[in-house]
Design an enzyme around this catalytic site. Structure first.
Site, PDB file in Angstrom:
ATOM      1  N   SER A  82       0.854  -1.200   0.000  1.00 35.69           N
ATOM      2  CA  SER A  82       0.000   0.000   0.000  1.00 35.69           C
ATOM      3  C   SER A  82       0.881   1.238   0.000  1.00 35.69           C
ATOM      4  O   SER A  82       2.016   1.210   0.503  1.00 35.69           O
ATOM      5  CB  SER A  82      -0.871   0.000   1.255  1.00 35.69           C
ATOM      6  OG  SER A  82      -1.493   1.263   1.434  1.00 35.69           O
ATOM      7  N   LEU A 131      -5.620   5.149  -2.812  1.00 31.37           N
ATOM      8  CA  LEU A 131      -7.045   5.077  -2.487  1.00 31.37           C
ATOM      9  C   LEU A 131      -7.849   4.326  -3.555  1.00 31.37           C
ATOM     10  O   LEU A 131      -7.890   4.744  -4.716  1.00 31.37           O
ATOM     11  CB  LEU A 131      -7.594   6.500  -2.348  1.00 31.37           C
ATOM     12  CG  LEU A 131      -9.003   6.624  -1.807  1.00 31.37           C
ATOM     13  CD1 LEU A 131      -9.029   6.366  -0.308  1.00 31.37           C
ATOM     14  CD2 LEU A 131      -9.563   8.016  -2.107  1.00 31.37           C
ATOM     15  N   TYR A 188      -1.625  -0.064  10.626  1.00 29.19           N
ATOM     16  CA  TYR A 188      -1.909  -0.497   9.251  1.00 29.19           C
ATOM     17  C   TYR A 188      -0.719  -0.173   8.334  1.00 29.19           C
ATOM     18  O   TYR A 188      -0.198  -1.043   7.629  1.00 29.19           O
ATOM     19  CB  TYR A 188      -3.189   0.160   8.720  1.00 29.19           C
ATOM     20  CG  TYR A 188      -3.428  -0.219   7.273  1.00 29.19           C
ATOM     21  CD1 TYR A 188      -3.767  -1.527   6.943  1.00 29.19           C
ATOM     22  CD2 TYR A 188      -3.267   0.708   6.239  1.00 29.19           C
ATOM     23  CE1 TYR A 188      -3.949  -1.896   5.617  1.00 29.19           C
ATOM     24  CE2 TYR A 188      -3.445   0.342   4.919  1.00 29.19           C
ATOM     25  CZ  TYR A 188      -3.791  -0.961   4.607  1.00 29.19           C
ATOM     26  OH  TYR A 188      -3.947  -1.341   3.290  1.00 29.19           O
TER      27      TYR A 188
HETATM   28  P1  NDP Z   1     -11.757  -5.714   0.659  1.00 27.92           P
HETATM   29  O1  NDP Z   1     -12.201  -5.515   2.068  1.00 27.92           O
HETATM   30  O2  NDP Z   1     -12.722  -5.485  -0.434  1.00 27.92           O
HETATM   31  O3  NDP Z   1     -11.147  -7.186   0.497  1.00 27.92           O
HETATM   32  C1  NDP Z   1     -10.341  -7.754   1.475  1.00 27.92           C
HETATM   33  C2  NDP Z   1     -10.232  -9.243   1.262  1.00 27.92           C
HETATM   34  O4  NDP Z   1      -9.348  -9.782   2.271  1.00 27.92           O
HETATM   35  C3  NDP Z   1     -11.557  -9.958   1.393  1.00 27.92           C
HETATM   36  O5  NDP Z   1     -11.680 -10.905   0.368  1.00 27.92           O
HETATM   37  C4  NDP Z   1     -11.466 -10.650   2.729  1.00 27.92           C
HETATM   38  O6  NDP Z   1     -12.138 -11.896   2.691  1.00 27.92           O
HETATM   39  C5  NDP Z   1      -9.965 -10.909   2.831  1.00 27.92           C
HETATM   40  N1  NDP Z   1      -9.547 -11.142   4.196  1.00 27.92           N
HETATM   41  C6  NDP Z   1      -9.504 -10.270   5.231  1.00 27.92           C
HETATM   42  N2  NDP Z   1      -9.139 -10.920   6.359  1.00 27.92           N
HETATM   43  C7  NDP Z   1      -8.955 -12.217   6.013  1.00 27.92           C
HETATM   44  C8  NDP Z   1      -8.586 -13.387   6.718  1.00 27.92           C
HETATM   45  N3  NDP Z   1      -8.332 -13.380   8.046  1.00 27.92           N
HETATM   46  N4  NDP Z   1      -8.495 -14.551   6.048  1.00 27.92           N
HETATM   47  C9  NDP Z   1      -8.766 -14.590   4.725  1.00 27.92           C
HETATM   48  N5  NDP Z   1      -9.115 -13.538   4.002  1.00 27.92           N
HETATM   49  C10 NDP Z   1      -9.219 -12.366   4.644  1.00 27.92           C
HETATM   50  O7  NDP Z   1     -10.475  -4.771   0.503  1.00 27.92           O
HETATM   51  P2  NDP Z   1      -9.420  -4.576  -0.708  1.00 27.92           P
HETATM   52  O8  NDP Z   1      -9.733  -5.432  -1.853  1.00 27.92           O
HETATM   53  O9  NDP Z   1      -9.301  -3.129  -0.923  1.00 27.92           O
HETATM   54  O10 NDP Z   1      -8.095  -5.053   0.026  1.00 27.92           O
HETATM   55  C11 NDP Z   1      -7.233  -6.049  -0.488  1.00 27.92           C
HETATM   56  C12 NDP Z   1      -5.820  -5.728  -0.073  1.00 27.92           C
HETATM   57  O11 NDP Z   1      -5.442  -4.477  -0.629  1.00 27.92           O
HETATM   58  C13 NDP Z   1      -5.600  -5.588   1.434  1.00 27.92           C
HETATM   59  O12 NDP Z   1      -4.375  -6.189   1.770  1.00 27.92           O
HETATM   60  C14 NDP Z   1      -5.535  -4.079   1.645  1.00 27.92           C
HETATM   61  O13 NDP Z   1      -4.761  -3.739   2.765  1.00 27.92           O
HETATM   62  C15 NDP Z   1      -4.867  -3.652   0.360  1.00 27.92           C
HETATM   63  N6  NDP Z   1      -5.031  -2.260  -0.069  1.00 27.92           N
HETATM   64  C16 NDP Z   1      -6.275  -1.689  -0.211  1.00 27.92           C
HETATM   65  C17 NDP Z   1      -6.381  -0.378  -0.657  1.00 27.92           C
HETATM   66  C18 NDP Z   1      -7.688   0.309  -0.789  1.00 27.92           C
HETATM   67  O14 NDP Z   1      -7.719   1.567  -0.791  1.00 27.92           O
HETATM   68  N7  NDP Z   1      -8.789  -0.388  -0.965  1.00 27.92           N
HETATM   69  C19 NDP Z   1      -5.184   0.390  -1.038  1.00 27.92           C
HETATM   70  C20 NDP Z   1      -3.943  -0.301  -0.827  1.00 27.92           C
HETATM   71  C21 NDP Z   1      -3.894  -1.572  -0.389  1.00 27.92           C
HETATM   72  P3  NDP Z   1     -13.054 -12.516   3.866  1.00 27.92           P
HETATM   73  O15 NDP Z   1     -13.534 -11.391   4.707  1.00 27.92           O
HETATM   74  O16 NDP Z   1     -14.140 -13.241   3.131  1.00 27.92           O
HETATM   75  O17 NDP Z   1     -12.148 -13.462   4.584  1.00 27.92           O
HETATM   76  C1  8X3 Z   2      -5.111   1.585   1.753  1.00 24.92           C
HETATM   77  C2  8X3 Z   2      -4.824   2.987   1.324  1.00 24.92           C
HETATM   78  O1  8X3 Z   2      -4.474   5.356   2.176  1.00 24.92           O
HETATM   79  O2  8X3 Z   2      -6.389   4.105   3.057  1.00 24.92           O
HETATM   80  O3  8X3 Z   2      -3.954   0.877   1.891  1.00 24.92           O
HETATM   81  O4  8X3 Z   2      -4.148   3.563   3.761  1.00 24.92           O
HETATM   82  S1  8X3 Z   2      -4.955   4.028   2.656  1.00 24.92           S
END
Ligand code: NDP
Ligand code: 8X3
Length: 258
Positions: free
Chosen positions: A143, A188, A156
């Site tokens: 991220s 984001l 985080y």
């Molecule tokens: P979502 O919340 O849409 O998806 C997150 C996914 O992670 C879900 O499928 C969830 O599945 C899974 N997950 C969470 N905890 C667990 C667990 N204990 N075991 C298995 N699966 C798990 O968020 P994003 O798609 O945005 O996030 C995906 C990744 O991208 C994350 O690592 C996040 O930190 C990162 N990220 C996101 C950004 C954003 O702005 N959206 C920016 C930068 C990075 P379930 O709950 O079914 O287990």
């Molecule tokens: C998710 C992006 O800016 O919300 O990793 O931390 S931010």
């Protein structure tokens, strides 16, 4: 001459495939003929994805924090899915936006358990096979929070800084093999991420996206897909992407009242 990897030859393991980036990544690869292994905790969503993608999808209900279950699941993959060519360690979350002295320790523990330990269990389970075959690609979802601090990002951002350094150290270990490592760092992006961070409060969850065009899950899936299809001689170490409507803050100062 650019000789890209043929996606039809790939088996791609994606953690956190029940929503957001993970789900979009599964769809992106499956659309180009790859086999995908989709994991996550929400069984009904995985079943729906499996129905949509058909026989080319193998779904595994799995909590990424469960080390033994992860080892067992990835050691016992069906024959057609056993040669994992790309692993996308994507499962992760942010919980809360309170300053460090008010944050819940349970939230910190869950972020560490998922974003750090869970990611490590996933990578460690598939890496020996990749090294033995001298072929594979480890994609870690980091991220921009690893690179730029912001108030409330305390643990985080620190978990994603771990991901950044782990990706580089993996590369150091894997030099001499043909296993590639890429850290994708999105800014984001509108997924369920914010809803999870604010524990189901839809009003608060919508605020970060208000009045701008955030990245979409498909944008991030495209970056993952592109980086893994580049010729096998190329390693993208780190790829950071942001919405055009996002940039960096200046230094902050607290000045004495005059
Ligand atoms: P979502 O919340 O849409 O998806 C997150 C996914 O992670 C879900 O499928 C969830 O599945 C899974 N997950 C969470 N905890 C667990 C667990 N204990 N075991 C298995 N699966 C798990 O968020 P994003 O798609 O945005 O996030 C995906 C990744 O991208 C994350 O690592 C996040 O930190 C990162 N990220 C996101 C950004 C954003 O702005 N959206 C920016 C930068 C990075 P379930 O709950 O079914 O287990
Ligand atoms: C998710 C992006 O800016 O919300 O990793 O931390 S931010």
């Amino acid at each position: 001459m650019i000789k890209r990897v043929d996606p039809k030859t790939l088996t791609v393991l994606v953690t956190g495939a029940t929503s957001g980036f993970g789900e979009a990544i599964c769809r992106r690869y499956a659309a180009e003929g790859a086999r995908v292994i989709a994991t996550g905790r929400r069984a009904a969503r995985l079943a729906a994805l499996k129905r949509e993608l058909g026989r080319r999808c193998h779904a595994v209900v799995l909590d990424a924090r469960d080390r033994k279950a992860t080892q067992k699941a990835f050691a016992g993959l069906p024959k057609d899915f056993a040669r994992v060519g790309v692993v996308v360690a994507n499962a992760g979350l942010a919980l809360g936006l309170e300053p460090a002295h008010q944050a819940r320790l349970e939230d910190w523990e869950e972020m560490v358990a998922t974003n750090i330990s869970g990611l490590l269990y996933t990578v460690r389970a598939v890496l020996p096979g990749m090294v033995a075959r001298d072929e594979g690609h480890v994609v870690l979802i980091g991220s921009v929070a690893a690179d730029y601090p912001y108030p409330g990002g305390n643990v985080y951002g620190a978990t994603k800084a771990f991901v950044k350094q782990f990706a580089l150290n993996l590369r150091a270990d894997l030099l001499g093999s043909n296993v590639r490592v890429t850290n994708i760092e999105p800014g984001l992006a509108e997924t369920e991420f914010s809803l999870v961070r604010f524990k189901g409060d839809a009003r608060k969850a919508g605020l970060p996206y208000k009045g701008l065009s955030p990245l979409t899950a498909d944008d991030v899936a495209e970056a993952v897909f592109w980086s893994t299809l580049l010729p096998r001689r190329v390693n993208v170490n780190r790829l950071q992407l942001m919405p055009v409507m996002q940039a960096f803050g200046p230094f902050a100062f607290k000045r004495a009242e005059s």
